[in-house]
Design a protein around this motif. Structure first.
Motif, PDB file in Angstrom:
ATOM      1  N   UNK A 217      -0.760 -19.840 -14.245  1.00 62.00           N
ATOM      2  CA  UNK A 217      -2.074 -19.220 -14.431  1.00 62.00           C
ATOM      3  C   UNK A 217      -1.927 -17.800 -14.970  1.00 62.00           C
ATOM      4  N   UNK A 218      -0.904 -17.098 -14.485  1.00 58.67           N
ATOM      5  CA  UNK A 218      -0.670 -15.718 -14.896  1.00 58.67           C
ATOM      6  C   UNK A 218       0.152 -15.612 -16.181  1.00 58.67           C
ATOM      7  N   UNK A 219       0.519 -16.777 -16.745  1.00 59.98           N
ATOM      8  CA  UNK A 219       1.269 -16.779 -17.992  1.00 59.98           C
ATOM      9  C   UNK A 219       2.744 -16.464 -17.822  1.00 59.98           C
ATOM     10  N   UNK A 220       3.244 -16.592 -16.600  1.00 56.61           N
ATOM     11  CA  UNK A 220       4.646 -16.293 -16.336  1.00 56.61           C
ATOM     12  C   UNK A 220       5.497 -17.556 -16.491  1.00 56.61           C
ATOM     13  N   UNK A 221       6.767 -17.343 -16.700  1.00 57.79           N
ATOM     14  CA  UNK A 221       7.697 -18.458 -16.861  1.00 57.79           C
ATOM     15  C   UNK A 221       8.107 -18.998 -15.488  1.00 57.79           C
ATOM     16  N   UNK A 222       8.283 -20.312 -15.409  1.00 60.88           N
ATOM     17  CA  UNK A 222       8.751 -20.926 -14.166  1.00 60.88           C
ATOM     18  C   UNK A 222      10.274 -20.857 -14.134  1.00 60.88           C
ATOM     19  N   UNK A 223      10.781 -20.202 -13.096  1.00 59.96           N
ATOM     20  CA  UNK A 223      12.229 -20.086 -12.964  1.00 59.96           C
ATOM     21  C   UNK A 223      12.782 -21.319 -12.252  1.00 59.96           C
ATOM     22  N   UNK A 224      13.907 -21.863 -12.720  1.00 59.76           N
ATOM     23  CA  UNK A 224      14.490 -23.054 -12.078  1.00 59.76           C
ATOM     24  C   UNK A 224      14.947 -22.754 -10.659  1.00 59.76           C
ATOM     25  N   UNK A 225      14.780 -23.730  -9.792  1.00 63.31           N
ATOM     26  CA  UNK A 225      15.158 -23.586  -8.388  1.00 63.31           C
ATOM     27  C   UNK A 225      16.677 -23.566  -8.274  1.00 63.31           C
ATOM     28  N   UNK A 226      17.189 -22.560  -7.567  1.00 65.58           N
ATOM     29  CA  UNK A 226      18.638 -22.435  -7.404  1.00 65.58           C
ATOM     30  C   UNK A 226      19.085 -23.257  -6.194  1.00 65.58           C
TER      31      UNK A 226
END
Length: 251
Positions: A217-226
């Motif tokens: 929604x905020x236009x941020x990138x989804x970081x992969x789960x470590x």
């Protein structure tokens, strides 16, 4: 679900309301048309008549051979119901540890008017006896065997799967391990033993999914789960010993 019923306890009849116990907290997604982003509709369509079909035009059919059906109306289903379809008929009282958890399906709470003496008496009798009631009832055109028990300060009713619904085969343990290995495994079980505290266990995936939605929604990138990397040890005894050392270190 709120469903009127009554418990048949010997010659005592206790009116109750069956309430849903579990709520689904999973995040739901709508199906969208990739081209325009419009939400898709679920359409009941007849390929023979090539038209959309209204709910009032639908009937239930059982396919007894290829493309051959017998149809049932709600009146037909009503004829198959027992005279006691609105009753939870207790058959016997048993110890709950006699039932393998694989038989448990859904849980409901049974409630009644607080001034209902019979209900309060039954609730206290379940609590003191530490027994559970095995009963049978009908819900939504299906017959169920159920367990009625005291828990969380409530009367809880669990529906059970039938024996023919359990898809398990009994398999004997193949004892291809040493006495030393089994003793070490039991020590590891003892070291990892604790109490069940459900409030500690949260749905980590749903938490990550909600955060991902906020990021989108905020236009941020989804970081992969470590993921945590676990060291792989091929030797069974060594793996057990290292695991036990790790647990003792935590304590």
């Amino acid at each position: 679900m709120n469903y009127q019923s009554s418990i048949s306890f010997g010659l005592v009849n206790i009116p109750v309301l069956i309430n849903s116990t579990i709520k689904n907290n999973d995040i739901s997604f709508n199906m969208l048309h990739k081209k325009c982003g419009e939400r898709l509709e679920y359409i009941r369509y007849c390929p023979h008549c090539k038209i959309k079909v209204k709910n009032s035009e639908i009937e239930k059919g059982y396919e007894y051979s290829k493309d051959n059906y017998v149809t049932f109306t709600e009146n037909d289903f009503d004829k198959l119901k027992s005279d006691n379809d609105k009753i939870i008929e207790i058959i016997s009282f048993i110890n709950i540890n006699e039932i393998d958890p694989v038989y448990f399906d859904k849980s409901y709470t049974l409630t009644s008017n607080r001034s209902n003496k019979a209900f309060n008496l039954f609730k206290e009798a379940l609590r003191k006896s530490k027994k559970v009631a095995l009963a049978k009832t009908y819900m939504r055109n299906k017959a169920f065997y159920v367990v009625i028990r005291f828990g969380y300060e409530n009367i809880i009713m669990d529906t059970l799967f039938y024996e023919e619904e359990i898809n398990l085969q009994k398999e004997k343990i193949k004892k291809d391990f040493t006495e030393k290995e089994i003793n070490m495994a039991i020590k590891l079980i003892d070291a990892m033993s604790g109490k069940f505290t459900p409030e500690k266990y949260t749905d980590e995936y749903q938490t990550r999914l909600r955060k991902a939605i906020d990021n989108k929604i905020e236009g941020k990138e989804i970081k992969p789960y470590k993921k945590k990397n676990k060291k792989s040890i091929s030797d069974l005894m060594e793996a057990l010993e290292k695991s036990l050392e790790s647990q003792n270190g935590k304590k």
